[in-house]
Design a protein around this motif. Structure first.
Motif, PDB file in Angstrom:
ATOM      1  N   GLN A  30       0.854  -1.187   0.000  1.00  0.00           N
ATOM      2  CA  GLN A  30       0.000   0.000   0.000  1.00  0.00           C
ATOM      3  C   GLN A  30       0.889   1.236   0.000  1.00  0.00           C
ATOM      4  N   ALA A  32       2.185   4.411   1.228  1.00  0.00           N
ATOM      5  CA  ALA A  32       2.149   4.951   2.591  1.00  0.00           C
ATOM      6  C   ALA A  32       1.533   6.343   2.649  1.00  0.00           C
ATOM      7  N   LYS A  95       3.346  -0.898   4.134  1.00  0.00           N
ATOM      8  CA  LYS A  95       3.150   0.488   3.716  1.00  0.00           C
ATOM      9  C   LYS A  95       4.483   0.937   3.146  1.00  0.00           C
TER      10      LYS A  95
END
Length: 138
Positions: A30, A32, A95
């Motif tokens: 993902q 961040a 992240k």
């Protein structure tokens, strides 16, 4: 101070993860900053340990049967900012800072570029860079 290890000299925190029968755990990358989901890949104990040690995403390639350092051929590395484990301890969330802005081998920002519309998968995100220019012609 050195972190605790188990009998195989691996970090003890690896034992908190619910690994699949073949020793893998799904990992979601993902962004961040934006929260965008970039991709999903698999990790084994070694790749997860290396990710933490090196501060960059290292995955396990099931198709190649070996470690895969994200960005090793494309230059689009994922710098680790945070790592999380879900409530069932069976999914890792990385992240990351996505170098070069491209996470997908198709040349898109995210691997999740298709949306179900009226019973068909439709590409919704543009190709940012042609794969041949990233990886060379196959």
């Amino acid at each position: 101070m050195q972190e605790p290890t188990d009998e195989q000299n691996q970090p003890a925190w690896l034992n908190d993860i619910q690994w699949t029968n073949d020793g893998l755990v799904p990992a979601i990358a993902q962004d961040a900053e934006t929260g965008d989901i970039l991709m999903m890949a698999w990790m084994n104990r070694e790749s997860l340990t290396l990710t933490v040690q090196e501060g960059q995403a290292v995955y396990w390639s099931r198709s190649r049967g070996k470690l895969w350092r994200k960005g090793e051929s494309s230059g689009h590395q994922q710098v680790l900012k945070d790592i999380r484990l879900d409530c069932d301890a069976d999914v890792i969330l990385l992240k990351v800072e996505q170098k070069g802005g491209i996470a997908c081998h198709t040349g898109r920002r995210s691997c999740f570029y298709r949306s179900l519309r009226d019973g068909e998968w439709v590409s919704t995100d543009p190709v940012l860079k042609e794969p041949d220019s990233i990886y060379g012609k196959h």
